[in-house]
Design a protein around this motif. Structure first.
Motif, PDB file in Angstrom:
ATOM      1  N   THR A  77       0.831  -1.204   0.000  1.00 47.92           N
ATOM      2  CA  THR A  77       0.000   0.000   0.000  1.00 47.92           C
ATOM      3  C   THR A  77       0.866   1.255   0.000  1.00 47.92           C
ATOM      4  O   THR A  77       0.622   2.193  -0.766  1.00 47.92           O
ATOM      5  CB  THR A  77      -0.938  -0.007   1.225  1.00 47.92           C
ATOM      6  N   ARG A  78       1.890   1.274   0.833  1.00 47.22           N
ATOM      7  CA  ARG A  78       2.778   2.443   0.899  1.00 47.22           C
ATOM      8  C   ARG A  78       3.556   2.622  -0.402  1.00 47.22           C
ATOM      9  O   ARG A  78       3.717   3.745  -0.884  1.00 47.22           O
ATOM     10  CB  ARG A  78       3.731   2.306   2.080  1.00 47.22           C
ATOM     11  N   ALA A  80       2.586   1.626  -3.337  1.00 49.23           N
ATOM     12  CA  ALA A  80       1.613   2.045  -4.350  1.00 49.23           C
ATOM     13  C   ALA A  80       1.333   3.543  -4.248  1.00 49.23           C
ATOM     14  O   ALA A  80       1.264   4.242  -5.263  1.00 49.23           O
ATOM     15  CB  ALA A  80       0.319   1.249  -4.195  1.00 49.23           C
ATOM     16  N   ARG A  81       1.184   4.040  -3.034  1.00 49.38           N
ATOM     17  CA  ARG A  81       0.972   5.485  -2.845  1.00 49.38           C
ATOM     18  C   ARG A  81       2.155   6.278  -3.393  1.00 49.38           C
ATOM     19  O   ARG A  81       1.983   7.338  -4.005  1.00 49.38           O
ATOM     20  CB  ARG A  81       0.774   5.802  -1.370  1.00 49.38           C
ATOM     21  N   HIS A  82       3.359   5.766  -3.160  1.00 44.68           N
ATOM     22  CA  HIS A  82       4.564   6.418  -3.670  1.00 44.68           C
ATOM     23  C   HIS A  82       4.535   6.458  -5.195  1.00 44.68           C
ATOM     24  O   HIS A  82       4.833   7.488  -5.811  1.00 44.68           O
ATOM     25  CB  HIS A  82       5.805   5.682  -3.159  1.00 44.68           C
ATOM     26  N   TYR A  83       4.182   5.343  -5.809  1.00 44.65           N
ATOM     27  CA  TYR A  83       4.102   5.277  -7.270  1.00 44.65           C
ATOM     28  C   TYR A  83       3.063   6.269  -7.796  1.00 44.65           C
ATOM     29  O   TYR A  83       3.327   7.024  -8.727  1.00 44.65           O
ATOM     30  CB  TYR A  83       3.755   3.854  -7.717  1.00 44.65           C
ATOM     31  N   LEU A  84       1.880   6.261  -7.201  1.00 43.61           N
ATOM     32  CA  LEU A  84       0.796   7.126  -7.666  1.00 43.61           C
ATOM     33  C   LEU A  84       1.126   8.609  -7.490  1.00 43.61           C
ATOM     34  O   LEU A  84       0.687   9.439  -8.290  1.00 43.61           O
ATOM     35  CB  LEU A  84      -0.501   6.783  -6.938  1.00 43.61           C
ATOM     36  N   ALA A  85       1.911   8.935  -6.467  1.00 42.29           N
ATOM     37  CA  ALA A  85       2.294  10.333  -6.240  1.00 42.29           C
ATOM     38  C   ALA A  85       3.117  10.874  -7.407  1.00 42.29           C
ATOM     39  O   ALA A  85       3.105  12.080  -7.674  1.00 42.29           O
ATOM     40  CB  ALA A  85       3.076  10.462  -4.936  1.00 42.29           C
ATOM     41  N   ASP A  90      -5.451  11.456 -11.549  1.00 44.95           N
ATOM     42  CA  ASP A  90      -5.999  10.670 -10.449  1.00 44.95           C
ATOM     43  C   ASP A  90      -6.614   9.416 -11.052  1.00 44.95           C
ATOM     44  O   ASP A  90      -7.614   9.498 -11.763  1.00 44.95           O
ATOM     45  CB  ASP A  90      -7.050  11.507  -9.711  1.00 44.95           C
ATOM     46  N   TYR A  93      -7.451   2.544  -8.766  1.00 46.21           N
ATOM     47  CA  TYR A  93      -6.448   1.489  -8.635  1.00 46.21           C
ATOM     48  C   TYR A  93      -6.962   0.398  -7.710  1.00 46.21           C
ATOM     49  O   TYR A  93      -7.934   0.581  -6.981  1.00 46.21           O
ATOM     50  CB  TYR A  93      -5.116   2.047  -8.125  1.00 46.21           C
ATOM     51  N   ARG A  94      -6.284  -0.743  -7.787  1.00 46.66           N
ATOM     52  CA  ARG A  94      -6.631  -1.858  -6.910  1.00 46.66           C
ATOM     53  C   ARG A  94      -5.395  -2.729  -6.716  1.00 46.66           C
ATOM     54  O   ARG A  94      -4.386  -2.572  -7.406  1.00 46.66           O
ATOM     55  CB  ARG A  94      -7.798  -2.667  -7.467  1.00 46.66           C
ATOM     56  N   GLU A 117      -7.001  -1.258   0.665  1.00 44.91           N
ATOM     57  CA  GLU A 117      -6.045  -0.349   1.287  1.00 44.91           C
ATOM     58  C   GLU A 117      -6.603   0.044   2.647  1.00 44.91           C
ATOM     59  O   GLU A 117      -7.750   0.440   2.773  1.00 44.91           O
ATOM     60  CB  GLU A 117      -5.876   0.889   0.401  1.00 44.91           C
TER      61      GLU A 117
END
Length: 118
Positions: A77-78, A80-85, A90, A93-94, A117
């Motif tokens: 999860t962490r 993934a958040r880094h990647y999305l940032a 926007d 995602y899953r 998440e």
């Protein structure tokens, strides 16, 4: 005899081919950041899919699914958040899992929305 790293790489390659046959597009493989690693990042339509690939030669200790612990989910999860940032826009995602069982002749199980998440 294959090393654990080679088996993991082989499993990820097998999962990539399987998902591409399902019409998903590969965005990244082995994405690494300070929070952890994501085996595969795929896209299905406009949805970004973070994929954890697990291979187990035996189901004796719960099989591949049992190895995706709460701690592993938190790392994913962490990461993934880094990647999305780093992405513009926007995107939905899953988190999916590809489970490969060596005991059942490399049977592949695709679990969509493997965990939420939290």
């Amino acid at each position: 005899m294959s090393s654990a790293g080679n088996k993991g790489s082989d499993a990820e390659q097998c999962a990539t081919i399987f998902l591409q046959q399902q019409k998903l597009t590969l965005l990244e493989r082995n994405y690494r950041c300070r929070f952890g690693e994501i085996d595969l990042i795929m896209r299905e339509g406009d949805t970004v899919i973070f994929v954890e690939v697990r291979m187990r030669s035996s189901d004796r200790f719960g099989g591949a699914a049992a190895s995706i612990t709460a701690a592993k989910q938190l790392k994913l999860t962490r990461a993934a958040r880094h990647y999305l940032a780093g992405c513009e826009g926007d995107f939905p995602y899953r988190f999916d899992a590809i489970l490969i069982s060596g005991e059942r002749e490399n049977e592949i199980e695709w679990i969509r929305n493997a965990f939420d998440e939290s």
